[in-house]
Design a protein around this motif. Structure first.
Motif, PDB file in Angstrom:
ATOM      1  N   LEU A  17      92.420  -3.426 -58.170  1.00 29.89           N
ATOM      2  CA  LEU A  17      92.371  -2.063 -57.628  1.00 29.89           C
ATOM      3  C   LEU A  17      92.276  -1.032 -58.748  1.00 29.89           C
ATOM      4  O   LEU A  17      91.548  -0.045 -58.630  1.00 29.89           O
ATOM      5  N   SER A  18      92.973  -1.272 -59.838  1.00 36.97           N
ATOM      6  CA  SER A  18      92.918  -0.372 -60.979  1.00 36.97           C
ATOM      7  C   SER A  18      91.507  -0.310 -61.547  1.00 36.97           C
ATOM      8  O   SER A  18      90.988   0.778 -61.842  1.00 36.97           O
ATOM      9  N   ASP A  19      90.863  -1.469 -61.687  1.00 38.87           N
ATOM     10  CA  ASP A  19      89.475  -1.505 -62.177  1.00 38.87           C
ATOM     11  C   ASP A  19      88.537  -0.764 -61.230  1.00 38.87           C
ATOM     12  O   ASP A  19      87.667  -0.012 -61.667  1.00 38.87           O
ATOM     13  N   LEU A  20      88.733  -0.970 -59.938  1.00 38.57           N
ATOM     14  CA  LEU A  20      87.888  -0.289 -58.949  1.00 38.57           C
ATOM     15  C   LEU A  20      88.070   1.223 -59.021  1.00 38.57           C
ATOM     16  O   LEU A  20      87.092   1.989 -59.020  1.00 38.57           O
ATOM     17  N   MET A  21      89.313   1.656 -59.087  1.00 32.86           N
ATOM     18  CA  MET A  21      89.592   3.095 -59.145  1.00 32.86           C
ATOM     19  C   MET A  21      89.052   3.715 -60.426  1.00 32.86           C
ATOM     20  O   MET A  21      88.491   4.810 -60.404  1.00 32.86           O
ATOM     21  N   HIS A  22      89.211   3.020 -61.551  1.00 31.85           N
ATOM     22  CA  HIS A  22      88.700   3.530 -62.824  1.00 31.85           C
ATOM     23  C   HIS A  22      87.193   3.737 -62.741  1.00 31.85           C
ATOM     24  O   HIS A  22      86.676   4.779 -63.146  1.00 31.85           O
ATOM     25  N   TYR A  23      86.495   2.759 -62.221  1.00 28.60           N
ATOM     26  CA  TYR A  23      85.037   2.876 -62.097  1.00 28.60           C
ATOM     27  C   TYR A  23      84.666   4.053 -61.203  1.00 28.60           C
ATOM     28  O   TYR A  23      83.805   4.860 -61.547  1.00 28.60           O
ATOM     29  N   MET A  24      85.319   4.133 -60.047  1.00 27.07           N
ATOM     30  CA  MET A  24      84.994   5.199 -59.096  1.00 27.07           C
ATOM     31  C   MET A  24      85.275   6.580 -59.677  1.00 27.07           C
ATOM     32  O   MET A  24      84.497   7.517 -59.479  1.00 27.07           O
ATOM     33  N   LEU A  25      86.364   6.727 -60.400  1.00 28.76           N
ATOM     34  CA  LEU A  25      86.757   8.039 -60.916  1.00 28.76           C
ATOM     35  C   LEU A  25      86.003   8.464 -62.173  1.00 28.76           C
ATOM     36  O   LEU A  25      85.697   9.640 -62.343  1.00 28.76           O
TER      37      LEU A  25
END
Length: 157
Positions: A17-25
């Motif tokens: 989830l952290s990787d996904l959020m980092h990419y999205m943000l």
């Protein structure tokens, strides 16, 4: 929920989830992103779905061609992948099966194919099957970002 349950999977899920959020943000605020990063995002998303569905889910993801140096509009493929998970069903005593193929031709053309077994009656029209806006938005984005340079085909069979 996994953290509260003290599940062994919790740390893995939090990292994904952290990787996904980092990419999205931090990565998707550009007009185009590296295709490699977009594919890594899809892989992380798929891994989360595998954790959620467990043994019930089988995903086959094939990559072909050189992704390096290729660009794509961010989050474009995600709506298609999300749609497959949202609308897939398992036949009785069988797994949910989703197949993805992404290839980059030498001329830079991207081919993306996704197959799934959808829920509901495949003989119904889009209106009858209450198709959501995800694929319609994807089609519109393709028209705006890649005018006369794309093709989106949805087949029910």
């Amino acid at each position: 929920a996994l953290v509260l349950l003290k599940s062994d999977k919790a740390s893995e899920v939090v990292l994904k989830l952290s990787d996904l959020m980092h990419y999205m943000l931090y990565e998707t605020n550009q007009e185009k992103v590296d295709l490699e990063k977009e594919v890594n995002y899809l892989k992380n998303y798929i891994e989360l779905e595998k954790l959620r569905f467990g043994e019930e889910l089988k995903v086959d993801f094939k990559l072909d061609g050189n992704l390096s140096g290729q660009k794509i509009a961010p989050m474009l493929l995600l709506a298609i992948v999300e749609n497959a998970f949202k609308h897939s069903k398992a036949l009785e005593n069988e797994q949910i099966a989703i197949s993805l193929e992404l290839s980059v031709q030498e001329n830079g053309q991207l081919d993306f194919k996704l197959k799934n077994a959808p829920k509901g009656d495949i003989n119904k029209s889009d209106e009858e099957s209450n198709q959501g806006i995800g694929l319609k938005n994807t089609q519109r984005r393709l028209e705006l970002i890649y005018p006369k340079q794309h093709q989106l085909q949805i087949r029910k069979n």
